[in-house]
Design a protein around this motif. Structure first.
Motif, PDB file in Angstrom:
ATOM      1  N   LEU A  16      35.181  32.477  56.711  1.00  0.00           N
ATOM      2  CA  LEU A  16      36.074  31.737  57.606  1.00  0.00           C
ATOM      3  C   LEU A  16      37.430  31.428  56.966  1.00  0.00           C
ATOM      4  CD1 LEU A  16      33.511  29.287  59.240  1.00  0.00           C
ATOM      5  CD2 LEU A  16      34.396  31.441  60.134  1.00  0.00           C
ATOM      6  N   GLY A  17      37.731  32.054  55.819  1.00  0.00           N
ATOM      7  CA  GLY A  17      39.044  31.877  55.219  1.00  0.00           C
ATOM      8  C   GLY A  17      39.122  30.829  54.143  1.00  0.00           C
ATOM      9  N   GLY A  18      38.003  30.262  53.718  1.00  0.00           N
ATOM     10  CA  GLY A  18      38.007  29.259  52.661  1.00  0.00           C
ATOM     11  C   GLY A  18      37.861  27.851  53.213  1.00  0.00           C
ATOM     12  N   ARG A  78      49.205  32.959  72.472  1.00  0.00           N
ATOM     13  CA  ARG A  78      50.104  34.037  72.037  1.00  0.00           C
ATOM     14  C   ARG A  78      49.348  35.271  71.575  1.00  0.00           C
ATOM     15  NH1 ARG A  78      53.571  31.341  67.543  1.00  0.00           N
ATOM     16  NH2 ARG A  78      54.004  33.535  67.106  1.00  0.00           N
ATOM     17  N   ILE A  79      48.181  35.098  70.986  1.00  0.00           N
ATOM     18  CA  ILE A  79      47.522  36.232  70.326  1.00  0.00           C
ATOM     19  C   ILE A  79      46.386  36.845  71.126  1.00  0.00           C
ATOM     20  CG2 ILE A  79      48.112  35.297  68.052  1.00  0.00           C
ATOM     21  CD1 ILE A  79      45.134  34.497  67.787  1.00  0.00           C
ATOM     22  N   ALA A  80      45.828  36.117  72.101  1.00  0.00           N
ATOM     23  CA  ALA A  80      44.641  36.610  72.808  1.00  0.00           C
ATOM     24  C   ALA A  80      44.976  36.943  74.259  1.00  0.00           C
ATOM     25  CB  ALA A  80      43.531  35.561  72.764  1.00  0.00           C
ATOM     26  N   PRO A  81      44.565  38.109  74.737  1.00  0.00           N
ATOM     27  CA  PRO A  81      44.832  38.467  76.133  1.00  0.00           C
ATOM     28  C   PRO A  81      44.256  37.453  77.119  1.00  0.00           C
ATOM     29  CG  PRO A  81      44.064  40.376  74.894  1.00  0.00           C
ATOM     30  CD  PRO A  81      43.889  39.186  74.003  1.00  0.00           C
ATOM     31  N   ASP A  82      43.113  36.870  76.774  1.00  0.00           N
ATOM     32  CA  ASP A  82      42.498  35.879  77.654  1.00  0.00           C
ATOM     33  C   ASP A  82      42.730  34.455  77.153  1.00  0.00           C
ATOM     34  OD1 ASP A  82      41.000  36.256  75.397  1.00  0.00           O
ATOM     35  OD2 ASP A  82      39.056  36.270  76.401  1.00  0.00           O
ATOM     36  N   ASP A 133      32.219  29.203  69.703  1.00  0.00           N
ATOM     37  CA  ASP A 133      31.664  30.489  70.144  1.00  0.00           C
ATOM     38  C   ASP A 133      32.709  31.410  70.761  1.00  0.00           C
ATOM     39  OD1 ASP A 133      29.278  29.401  69.344  1.00  0.00           O
ATOM     40  OD2 ASP A 133      28.494  29.086  71.362  1.00  0.00           O
ATOM     41  N   GLU A 134      33.783  30.854  71.336  1.00  0.00           N
ATOM     42  CA  GLU A 134      34.715  31.692  72.086  1.00  0.00           C
ATOM     43  C   GLU A 134      36.166  31.601  71.620  1.00  0.00           C
ATOM     44  OE1 GLU A 134      34.139  32.268  76.308  1.00  0.00           O
ATOM     45  OE2 GLU A 134      32.597  30.706  76.286  1.00  0.00           O
ATOM     46  N   LEU A 135      36.680  30.399  71.382  1.00  0.00           N
ATOM     47  CA  LEU A 135      38.109  30.280  71.072  1.00  0.00           C
ATOM     48  C   LEU A 135      38.417  30.537  69.601  1.00  0.00           C
ATOM     49  CD1 LEU A 135      37.692  28.611  73.796  1.00  0.00           C
ATOM     50  CD2 LEU A 135      39.849  27.504  73.190  1.00  0.00           C
ATOM     51  N   THR A 141      39.771  36.777  64.009  1.00  0.00           N
ATOM     52  CA  THR A 141      39.987  38.199  64.257  1.00  0.00           C
ATOM     53  C   THR A 141      41.415  38.623  63.955  1.00  0.00           C
ATOM     54  OG1 THR A 141      38.265  38.226  65.956  1.00  0.00           O
ATOM     55  CG2 THR A 141      39.875  40.011  66.019  1.00  0.00           C
ATOM     56  N   VAL A 142      42.375  37.755  64.250  1.00  0.00           N
ATOM     57  CA  VAL A 142      43.791  38.115  64.159  1.00  0.00           C
ATOM     58  C   VAL A 142      44.423  37.700  62.830  1.00  0.00           C
ATOM     59  CG1 VAL A 142      46.073  37.731  65.186  1.00  0.00           C
ATOM     60  CG2 VAL A 142      44.079  38.063  66.656  1.00  0.00           C
TER      61      VAL A 142
END
Length: 229
Positions: A16-18, A78-82, A133-135, A141-142
């Motif tokens: 998760l990036g630390g 800004r980063i997610a289509p949904d 779970d979703e956001l 991912t990005v």
């Protein structure tokens, strides 16, 4: 809708990036909320402690949500289509929680209070699941680890000076949430730290200092979170 990424709920800190990443900071807050709600519902609390636990829950719920709405959800849009659809749904959950807790706070003697608190806990738990779970997986991912840590620092700075009480009339999105919510944070935190006590001059000084600190923190943190790279 884009297929959701893997939930962050079962991943370790490295994935998760630390420890300082936004994903770990969010998950720690969620775990604290879950533990406090479970404690509130336990049957062996001494007299007076349920009120203290409830106060801690309220403070964390609103500072946490304000920081999400100020720092995280604009990034997600800004980063997610949904991103628009996802953040609108969570903002509706936040608004429902805000309105319900405001009702609870304004009706201390209402016989329905215990049921309303259980309803609030159900909404909070659903909000946590939607986020983990979703956001939040979409940020993983990005963004790389460094960006996740930068966003985490920005989110923490905003959370530290955010409102800690329900304000249903405050907008859920920037810049309206900052314009109307940041001044309220000083008075919320004054009530949290010194409810009804201290001379008027001290209360006024604390309120003014808190408002200035909150405004500065929000501005700087949001700029840092949105900076590319």
């Amino acid at each position: 809708m884009t297929a959701p990424a893997v939930s962050i709920s079962g991943l370790d800190a490295d994935a998760l990036g630390g420890d300082d990443s936004i994903l770990m900071r969010q998950r720690r807050d969620h775990a604290r909320l879950d533990a406090m709600m479970n404690r509130y519902l336990s049957e062996d609390l001494p007299p007076g402690e349920p009120d203290a636990v409830w106060s801690d829950i309220v403070q964390l719920v609103f500072s946490h949500a304000f920081a999400e709405e100020t720092v995280l959800w604009p990034l997600l849009r800004r980063i997610a289509p949904d991103g628009e659809e996802l953040t609108r749904r969570v903002e509706e959950e936040h608004q429902a929680i805000n309105e319900l807790i405001a009702r609870i706070e304004h009706s201390p003697g209402d016989p329905r209070r215990a049921e309303w608190i259980r309803q609030a806990f159900t909404l909070i738990r659903q909000d946590i699941r939607d986020e983990e779970d979703e956001l939040l997986p979409r940020l993983r991912t990005v963004f790389g680890d460094r960006r996740l840590r930068r966003v985490g620092a920005a989110w923490e700075a905003v959370r530290a000076t955010a409102p800690t009480r329900p304000h249903p009339g405050v907008p859920r999105r920037p810049p309206g949430n900052a314009v109307r919510g940041v001044p309220l944070s000083a008075f919320d935190r004054l009530r949290d730290l010194a409810p009804g006590g201290g001379p008027a001059t001290r209360r006024a000084a604390l309120a003014a200092a808190g408002a200035l600190a909150a405004a500065g923190a929000v501005t700087l943190a949001v700029r840092a979170a949105r900076r590319p790279g």
